[in-house]
Scaffold this active site. Structure first.
Site, PDB file in Angstrom:
ATOM      1  N   CYS A  38       0.816  -1.199   0.125  1.00 34.05           N
ATOM      2  CA  CYS A  38      -0.051   0.042   0.062  1.00 34.05           C
ATOM      3  C   CYS A  38       0.877   1.285  -0.071  1.00 34.05           C
ATOM      4  CB  CYS A  38      -0.821  -0.071   1.161  1.00 34.05           C
ATOM      5  SG  CYS A  38      -2.223  -1.398   1.153  1.00 34.05           S
ATOM      6  N   HIS A  98      -3.706   7.136   1.472  1.00 38.51           N
ATOM      7  CA  HIS A  98      -3.757   5.895   0.635  1.00 38.51           C
ATOM      8  C   HIS A  98      -5.208   5.292   1.086  1.00 38.51           C
ATOM      9  CE1 HIS A  98      -4.136   1.612  -0.066  1.00 38.51           C
ATOM     10  NE2 HIS A  98      -3.937   1.385   1.025  1.00 38.51           N
ATOM     11  N   ASN A 110      -9.866  -0.377  -2.626  1.00 38.21           N
ATOM     12  CA  ASN A 110      -8.379  -0.427  -2.198  1.00 38.21           C
ATOM     13  C   ASN A 110      -7.751  -0.690  -3.377  1.00 38.21           C
ATOM     14  OD1 ASN A 110      -5.797  -0.753  -1.210  1.00 38.21           O
ATOM     15  ND2 ASN A 110      -6.653  -1.091   0.931  1.00 38.21           N
TER      16      ASN A 110
HETATM   17  O1  UT7 Z   1      -4.679  -1.082   2.402  1.00 37.59           O
HETATM   18  C1  UT7 Z   1      -4.133  -2.228   3.195  1.00 37.59           C
HETATM   19  C2  UT7 Z   1      -4.384  -2.312   4.641  1.00 37.59           C
HETATM   20  N1  UT7 Z   1      -5.254  -2.861   5.055  1.00 37.59           N
HETATM   21  C3  UT7 Z   1      -6.279  -2.089   5.916  1.00 37.59           C
HETATM   22  O2  UT7 Z   1      -5.880  -0.897   6.199  1.00 37.59           O
HETATM   23  C4  UT7 Z   1      -7.351  -2.668   6.412  1.00 37.59           C
HETATM   24  C5  UT7 Z   1      -7.575  -2.459   7.801  1.00 37.59           C
HETATM   25  N2  UT7 Z   1      -8.855  -3.128   8.308  1.00 37.59           N
HETATM   26  C6  UT7 Z   1     -10.158  -3.006   8.017  1.00 37.59           C
HETATM   27  O3  UT7 Z   1     -10.093  -2.030   7.009  1.00 37.59           O
HETATM   28  C7  UT7 Z   1     -11.198  -3.796   8.864  1.00 37.59           C
HETATM   29  O4  UT7 Z   1     -10.597  -4.445   9.769  1.00 37.59           O
HETATM   30  C8  UT7 Z   1     -11.880  -4.674   7.646  1.00 37.59           C
HETATM   31  C9  UT7 Z   1     -12.693  -3.727   6.813  1.00 37.59           C
HETATM   32  C10 UT7 Z   1     -11.165  -5.606   6.891  1.00 37.59           C
HETATM   33  C11 UT7 Z   1     -12.979  -5.595   8.693  1.00 37.59           C
HETATM   34  O5  UT7 Z   1     -13.740  -4.944   9.397  1.00 37.59           O
HETATM   35  P1  UT7 Z   1     -13.871  -5.146  11.060  1.00 37.59           P
HETATM   36  O6  UT7 Z   1     -14.803  -4.056  11.539  1.00 37.59           O
HETATM   37  O7  UT7 Z   1     -12.350  -5.058  11.519  1.00 37.59           O
HETATM   38  O8  UT7 Z   1     -14.319  -6.580  11.042  1.00 37.59           O
HETATM   39  P2  UT7 Z   1     -13.696  -7.993  11.606  1.00 37.59           P
HETATM   40  O9  UT7 Z   1     -12.747  -8.354  10.651  1.00 37.59           O
HETATM   41  O10 UT7 Z   1     -13.504  -7.576  13.017  1.00 37.59           O
HETATM   42  O11 UT7 Z   1     -15.327  -8.854  11.451  1.00 37.59           O
HETATM   43  C12 UT7 Z   1     -16.338  -8.568  12.178  1.00 37.59           C
HETATM   44  C13 UT7 Z   1     -17.219  -9.886  11.531  1.00 37.59           C
HETATM   45  C14 UT7 Z   1     -16.709 -10.997  11.572  1.00 37.59           C
HETATM   46  O12 UT7 Z   1     -18.053 -11.913  12.026  1.00 37.59           O
HETATM   47  P3  UT7 Z   1     -18.159 -12.466  13.355  1.00 37.59           P
HETATM   48  O13 UT7 Z   1     -16.956 -13.034  13.876  1.00 37.59           O
HETATM   49  O14 UT7 Z   1     -18.224 -11.168  14.302  1.00 37.59           O
HETATM   50  O15 UT7 Z   1     -19.437 -12.984  13.383  1.00 37.59           O
HETATM   51  C15 UT7 Z   1     -16.447 -11.358  10.228  1.00 37.59           C
HETATM   52  O16 UT7 Z   1     -16.450 -12.946   9.942  1.00 37.59           O
HETATM   53  O17 UT7 Z   1     -17.870  -9.427  10.186  1.00 37.59           O
HETATM   54  C16 UT7 Z   1     -17.501 -10.409   9.362  1.00 37.59           C
HETATM   55  N3  UT7 Z   1     -17.017 -10.382   7.985  1.00 37.59           N
HETATM   56  C17 UT7 Z   1     -18.042 -10.022   6.969  1.00 37.59           C
HETATM   57  N4  UT7 Z   1     -19.256 -10.102   7.267  1.00 37.59           N
HETATM   58  C18 UT7 Z   1     -20.019  -9.783   6.026  1.00 37.59           C
HETATM   59  C19 UT7 Z   1     -15.759 -10.161   7.655  1.00 37.59           C
HETATM   60  N5  UT7 Z   1     -15.819  -9.912   6.174  1.00 37.59           N
HETATM   61  C20 UT7 Z   1     -17.345  -9.689   6.157  1.00 37.59           C
HETATM   62  C21 UT7 Z   1     -17.755  -9.336   4.765  1.00 37.59           C
HETATM   63  N6  UT7 Z   1     -19.118  -9.515   4.816  1.00 37.59           N
HETATM   64  N7  UT7 Z   1     -17.196  -8.977   3.750  1.00 37.59           N
END
Ligand code: UT7
Length: 349
Positions: free
Chosen positions: A114, A276, A306
């Protein structure tokens, strides 16, 4: 010592628009979840067979070169940033050199995910300042859509990323009021594995304790890419999203303030911050932390997702095309991502 200035900028995104709703055909996700957590509404996916990371980079480069008022023949160095290269090797730099029929100039590939474009820009800036080159092409391009897990297993990663490319031509300038004022590069490899694509790679059994591929019984020749890896989806990127998020919201403001302080400015002096495009929530957090108004920050992740190394030049190009960056404006580019690596560049447009 001359400074370097952006003499031309271009971008390219594929025609194919993929909405959040489209992704629900492949995985258990929803438009609501994606928009709420990331701000993304849609992204572009490259043509499966006719477009590659290099061809998209070429499209962006053609525009940047034309806007700089030069030809591909005038380019004397290429820096190409990507994490989704056409080949494991050689890199996209030489493929672009061939496609654009450039002279036998140097071509360097940057693998900083990134923050790849800001790193690439910094490298090019040093070559211009030292007087070694006069027209450097800096490209960031990604074709993520070819290497994501589109099953529910990979949804936390696959909904975020999109394809596209951006490019700039850097040239020397004697104008002391213009150009790249400074660049700032950082890394911390302590958490390298929390946002990574492990395979194919030469790490062998190093991460077996984390339940990644075990090579205990592997035959020679099986360790680079095995059936087991593919069966276990270990050929796709892995991301511990929440951990990346937590680090990003600390390092983004830090590296922006570092660039401003180095040049005697504060956030209120900025006309435009181009972060970014990792996640709209991260950009909003950074904006709030630095006390910036909406018109001081450019976001287009809503439309492109992204695009990793391409996101900063695409956003910079669109902001400029929309007239939101004008001559004399103080502009900060900032990025954070896998590695971790993070970086900023402060420039007077
Ligand atoms: O550019 C490179 C650098 N990358 C970043 O900066 C990414 C930084 N991180 C993020 O942007 C966020 O962490 C994400 C958008 C990737 C994820 O959001 P989050 O609020 O941190 O969600 P999480 O990973 O904690 O997941 C929460 C829930 C989980 O379910 P349970 O365990 O609570 O039942 C996941 O399984 O959301 C679920 N989940 C989804 N649900 C629907 C994860 N991905 C999805 C999805 N659709 N696409």
């Amino acid at each position: 010592m001359p400074r370097s200035k952006i003499a031309g900028i271009g971008m390219y995104v594929p025609a194919n628009v993929v909405t959040n709703q489209d992704l629900t055909r492949y995985m258990d996700t929803s438009d609501e979840w994606i928009q709420e957590r990331t701000g993304i509404q849609q992204r572009r996916y490259a043509h499966r067979t006719e477009e590659t990371t290099t061809t998209m980079g070429v499209e962006a480069a053609r525009i940047a070169i034309e806007r700089a008022g030069i030809t591909a023949n005038d380019i004397d160095f290429i820096v190409f940033a990507t994490l989704s290269p056409d080949y494991y090797f050689p890199g996209c730099g030489v493929l672009l050199q061939r496609a654009m029929k450039m002279k036998e100039i140097g071509a360097l590939d940057v693998r900083n995910q990134c923050s790849g474009f800001v790193y690439a820009l910094s490298v090019a800036d040093q070559f211009i300042r030292s007087g070694m080159y006069k027209n450097i092409l800096v490209v960031g391009s990604e074709k993520h859509s070819f290497g994501l897990d589109f099953s529910t297993r990979g949804r936390n990663v696959s909904v975020i990323f999109g394809d596209g490319a951006g490019a700039v031509v850097l040239q020397p300038t004697e104008d002391t009021n213009r150009g790249i004022l400074s660049t700032h590069l950082h890394s911390d490899g302590e958490a390298a594995e929390i946002l990574a694509m492990y395979n194919p790679g030469t790490h062998a059994n190093h991460w077996a304790d984390k339940n990644y591929a075990s090579f205990a019984d592997a035959e020679i020749g099986e360790m680079f890419m095995s059936h087991e890896m593919i069966d276990n989806a270990q050929n796709f990127p892995f991301m511990d999203g929440p951990s990346v998020f937590k680090k990003a919201v600390v390092k983004f403001p830090e590296v922006i303030v570092e660039a401003l302080q180095k040049n005697g400015y504060q956030p209120s002096d900025l006309q435009m911050l181009i972060p970014h495009q990792a996640n709209l929530r991260i950009s909003q957090f950074v904006q709030q932390k630095l006390g910036l108004r909406d018109d001081q920050v450019y976001n287009n992740i809503q439309r492109y997702g992204n695009t990793t190394a391409a996101s900063v030049p695409i956003a910079l190009c669109e902001a400029w095309q929309e007239g939101r960056i004008k001559e004399g404006d103080l502009v900060c580019l900032a990025a954070f991502g896998s590695g971790f690596t993070w970086a900023s560049a402060l420039l007077r447009w």
